[in-house]
Scaffold this motif. Sequence first.
Motif, PDB file in Angstrom:
ATOM      1  N   ASN A   1       0.812  -1.219   0.000  1.00 32.45           N
ATOM      2  CA  ASN A   1       0.000   0.000   0.000  1.00 32.45           C
ATOM      3  C   ASN A   1       0.845   1.269   0.000  1.00 32.45           C
ATOM      4  OD1 ASN A   1      -2.768  -1.128   0.173  1.00 32.45           O
ATOM      5  ND2 ASN A   1      -2.079  -1.916   2.131  1.00 32.45           N
ATOM      6  N   ARG A   2       2.048   1.163   0.625  1.00 25.73           N
ATOM      7  CA  ARG A   2       2.947   2.311   0.725  1.00 25.73           C
ATOM      8  C   ARG A   2       2.234   3.486   1.400  1.00 25.73           C
ATOM      9  NH1 ARG A   2       7.374   1.374  -2.523  1.00 25.73           N
ATOM     10  NH2 ARG A   2       8.300   3.007  -1.238  1.00 25.73           N
ATOM     11  N   GLY A   3       2.748   4.712   1.175  1.00 25.77           N
ATOM     12  CA  GLY A   3       2.115   5.894   1.766  1.00 25.77           C
ATOM     13  C   GLY A   3       2.123   5.884   3.280  1.00 25.77           C
ATOM     14  N   TRP A   4       1.055   6.422   3.862  1.00 28.53           N
ATOM     15  CA  TRP A   4       0.979   6.560   5.314  1.00 28.53           C
ATOM     16  C   TRP A   4       0.873   5.204   6.008  1.00 28.53           C
ATOM     17  CZ3 TRP A   4      -3.121   4.693   8.079  1.00 28.53           C
ATOM     18  CH2 TRP A   4      -4.275   4.366   7.364  1.00 28.53           C
ATOM     19  N   VAL A   5       0.317   4.207   5.328  1.00 24.43           N
ATOM     20  CA  VAL A   5       0.242   2.870   5.922  1.00 24.43           C
ATOM     21  C   VAL A   5       1.643   2.315   6.150  1.00 24.43           C
ATOM     22  CG1 VAL A   5      -0.573   0.516   5.588  1.00 24.43           C
ATOM     23  CG2 VAL A   5      -1.988   2.437   4.835  1.00 24.43           C
ATOM     24  N   ASP A   6       2.494   2.469   5.161  1.00 24.59           N
ATOM     25  CA  ASP A   6       3.871   2.010   5.281  1.00 24.59           C
ATOM     26  C   ASP A   6       4.599   2.760   6.378  1.00 24.59           C
ATOM     27  OD1 ASP A   6       6.274   0.779   4.831  1.00 24.59           O
ATOM     28  OD2 ASP A   6       6.756   1.899   3.024  1.00 24.59           O
ATOM     29  N   GLN A   7       4.379   4.041   6.480  1.00 24.35           N
ATOM     30  CA  GLN A   7       5.071   4.849   7.485  1.00 24.35           C
ATOM     31  C   GLN A   7       4.667   4.455   8.902  1.00 24.35           C
ATOM     32  OE1 GLN A   7       4.338   8.949   6.526  1.00 24.35           O
ATOM     33  NE2 GLN A   7       5.487   8.891   4.592  1.00 24.35           N
ATOM     34  N   VAL A   8       3.369   4.273   9.104  1.00 28.44           N
ATOM     35  CA  VAL A   8       2.896   3.916  10.445  1.00 28.44           C
ATOM     36  C   VAL A   8       3.415   2.542  10.865  1.00 28.44           C
ATOM     37  CG1 VAL A   8       0.838   3.376  11.805  1.00 28.44           C
ATOM     38  CG2 VAL A   8       0.846   5.370  10.296  1.00 28.44           C
ATOM     39  N   ILE A   9       3.298   1.550   9.968  1.00 29.59           N
ATOM     40  CA  ILE A   9       3.751   0.201  10.300  1.00 29.59           C
ATOM     41  C   ILE A   9       5.262   0.179  10.509  1.00 29.59           C
ATOM     42  CG2 ILE A   9       3.965  -2.160   9.435  1.00 29.59           C
ATOM     43  CD1 ILE A   9       1.291  -1.818   8.065  1.00 29.59           C
ATOM     44  N   THR A  10       5.998   0.913   9.689  1.00 32.80           N
ATOM     45  CA  THR A  10       7.454   0.957   9.838  1.00 32.80           C
ATOM     46  C   THR A  10       7.849   1.575  11.163  1.00 32.80           C
ATOM     47  OG1 THR A  10       7.729   1.122   7.435  1.00 32.80           O
ATOM     48  CG2 THR A  10       9.592   1.778   8.805  1.00 32.80           C
ATOM     49  N   MET A  11       7.169   2.621  11.588  1.00 31.42           N
ATOM     50  CA  MET A  11       7.479   3.242  12.882  1.00 31.42           C
ATOM     51  C   MET A  11       7.203   2.282  14.038  1.00 31.42           C
ATOM     52  SD  MET A  11       6.391   7.273  12.629  1.00 31.42           S
ATOM     53  CE  MET A  11       4.687   6.932  12.181  1.00 31.42           C
TER      54      MET A  11
ATOM     55  N   VAL B   1       7.219  -1.032  13.905  1.00 29.57           N
ATOM     56  CA  VAL B   1       8.229  -2.095  13.848  1.00 29.57           C
ATOM     57  C   VAL B   1       9.566  -1.589  14.382  1.00 29.57           C
ATOM     58  CG1 VAL B   1       9.585  -3.524  12.276  1.00 29.57           C
ATOM     59  CG2 VAL B   1       7.105  -3.350  11.995  1.00 29.57           C
ATOM     60  N   ASP B   2       9.969  -0.390  13.995  1.00 28.03           N
ATOM     61  CA  ASP B   2      11.234   0.173  14.482  1.00 28.03           C
ATOM     62  C   ASP B   2      11.191   0.398  15.989  1.00 28.03           C
ATOM     63  OD1 ASP B   2      12.237   0.145  11.941  1.00 28.03           O
ATOM     64  OD2 ASP B   2      11.757   2.256  11.524  1.00 28.03           O
ATOM     65  N   ALA B   3      10.030   0.775  16.498  1.00 25.01           N
ATOM     66  CA  ALA B   3       9.906   0.974  17.953  1.00 25.01           C
ATOM     67  C   ALA B   3      10.089  -0.343  18.697  1.00 25.01           C
ATOM     68  CB  ALA B   3       8.547   1.591  18.280  1.00 25.01           C
ATOM     69  N   LEU B   4       9.527  -1.426  18.173  1.00 28.66           N
ATOM     70  CA  LEU B   4       9.693  -2.732  18.815  1.00 28.66           C
ATOM     71  C   LEU B   4      11.122  -3.243  18.680  1.00 28.66           C
ATOM     72  CD1 LEU B   4       6.374  -4.529  17.740  1.00 28.66           C
ATOM     73  CD2 LEU B   4       6.945  -3.579  19.989  1.00 28.66           C
ATOM     74  N   LEU B   5      11.755  -2.957  17.552  1.00 29.73           N
ATOM     75  CA  LEU B   5      13.135  -3.406  17.348  1.00 29.73           C
ATOM     76  C   LEU B   5      14.139  -2.619  18.181  1.00 29.73           C
ATOM     77  CD1 LEU B   5      13.195  -3.993  13.484  1.00 29.73           C
ATOM     78  CD2 LEU B   5      13.318  -5.719  15.282  1.00 29.73           C
ATOM     79  N   ALA B   6      13.721  -1.488  18.734  1.00 32.51           N
ATOM     80  CA  ALA B   6      14.632  -0.692  19.561  1.00 32.51           C
ATOM     81  C   ALA B   6      14.980  -1.400  20.868  1.00 32.51           C
ATOM     82  CB  ALA B   6      14.006   0.671  19.855  1.00 32.51           C
ATOM     83  N   PHE B   7      14.167  -2.369  21.270  1.00 31.78           N
ATOM     84  CA  PHE B   7      14.407  -3.108  22.509  1.00 31.78           C
ATOM     85  C   PHE B   7      14.949  -4.499  22.184  1.00 31.78           C
ATOM     86  CE2 PHE B   7      10.925  -0.175  23.244  1.00 31.78           C
ATOM     87  CZ  PHE B   7      11.308   0.473  24.412  1.00 31.78           C
ATOM     88  N   PRO B   8      15.904  -4.977  22.970  1.00 30.08           N
ATOM     89  CA  PRO B   8      16.318  -6.383  22.811  1.00 30.08           C
ATOM     90  C   PRO B   8      15.126  -7.306  23.030  1.00 30.08           C
ATOM     91  CG  PRO B   8      17.893  -5.179  24.183  1.00 30.08           C
ATOM     92  CD  PRO B   8      16.715  -4.273  23.975  1.00 30.08           C
ATOM     93  N   SER B   9      15.064  -8.390  22.264  1.00 33.70           N
ATOM     94  CA  SER B   9      13.889  -9.259  22.282  1.00 33.70           C
ATOM     95  C   SER B   9      13.604  -9.821  23.670  1.00 33.70           C
ATOM     96  CB  SER B   9      14.077 -10.403  21.279  1.00 33.70           C
ATOM     97  OG  SER B   9      15.224 -11.169  21.611  1.00 33.70           O
ATOM     98  N   LEU B  10      14.640 -10.268  24.358  1.00 32.32           N
ATOM     99  CA  LEU B  10      14.427 -10.862  25.675  1.00 32.32           C
ATOM    100  C   LEU B  10      13.973  -9.816  26.687  1.00 32.32           C
ATOM    101  CD1 LEU B  10      14.525 -13.399  27.383  1.00 32.32           C
ATOM    102  CD2 LEU B  10      16.947 -12.951  27.830  1.00 32.32           C
ATOM    103  N   VAL B  11      14.538  -8.614  26.592  1.00 31.88           N
ATOM    104  CA  VAL B  11      14.140  -7.538  27.521  1.00 31.88           C
ATOM    105  C   VAL B  11      12.686  -7.152  27.274  1.00 31.88           C
ATOM    106  CG1 VAL B  11      14.580  -5.158  28.208  1.00 31.88           C
ATOM    107  CG2 VAL B  11      16.495  -6.690  27.733  1.00 31.88           C
TER     108      VAL B  11
END
Length: 306
Positions: free
Chosen positions: A126-136, A138-148
């Motif tokens: 879909n790209r656009g704002w959908v891509d931006q929201v989902i990417t943000m 995902v990046d927020a979840l990846l900012a933390f180590p998985s176990l933490v």
Amino acid sequence: MSVQTSLESETQADPPGKREKAGSGLKQLLYALRQDPRWWCGLILLLFILIAIFAPILSPYSPIIYNPTHTAQGPSGAHLLGTDELGRDQLSRIFYGTRISLSVAAITILLGGVCGTILGVLAAYNRGWVDQVITMLVDALLAFPSLVLALALVTALGPSLINLVIALAVVRIPIYARIARGQTLQIAAQDYVTAARVSGTRTWKILARHIIPNIFSPLLVQATLSISFAILDESVLSFLGLGVQPPTPEWGAMVSEAQPFLRTDPWMMLGPALTIVIVLISLNLFGDAIRDHLDPRTSTRRLERL
């Protein structure tokens, strides 16, 4: 009118071409096992799956019933891996613990993989704002180590098996979302996808026929490799008392319970610890074998040797 004989029936039911294909498949399997020993790890994993399925039949004793007269006994003919501090048979508890560990890992990968794949495909297509929201997200979840992150989620939700599965599934979502997004961007740029769009094919048909089948292979490889990390995280959280609660047998919890007896009764920890190590190594090696098998360059070289 001729009557069909039994010999003719057998010949028609099992034509030579079919027998040759079966023999060729067996030959390829034996060749793969001989050329790449990592495929043997699949047999080890199959053994653990069978143990999980038939644990009530294979277990010589109940995994939860206390036996005060047999506490902290070493390995013997009656108890091959000894007993714990409450007299419970260690081998039986490992068998039943296989059910918990493999089930939690499989459900975690299934939930995380499906949710992550859906998010990644939607973001890329879909790209656009959908891509931006989902990417943000995902990046927020990846900012933390998985176990933490899993530790924080289980602590917030409360220690239980269901909350453990939810936490581990959420941790796995970003990995699959990134893979699905990257693969979908490549597939969506192909000419046949563009032609399908121009011809007016519905979006769900394009996703089902062209996108999902072509991104399945890397997702399958990631799922195979992620199961080992899911088992490890689940064992660590259970070791800390945030996963499966006593008296339910689980490998990480068994290691935690045996920790005070490490110097005096080391066999209590040896069984579950070695089981975790064997399963994790087998999963990693088997996942590497699947990745190499699905790699087009490796497959081409293998066919040339055949």
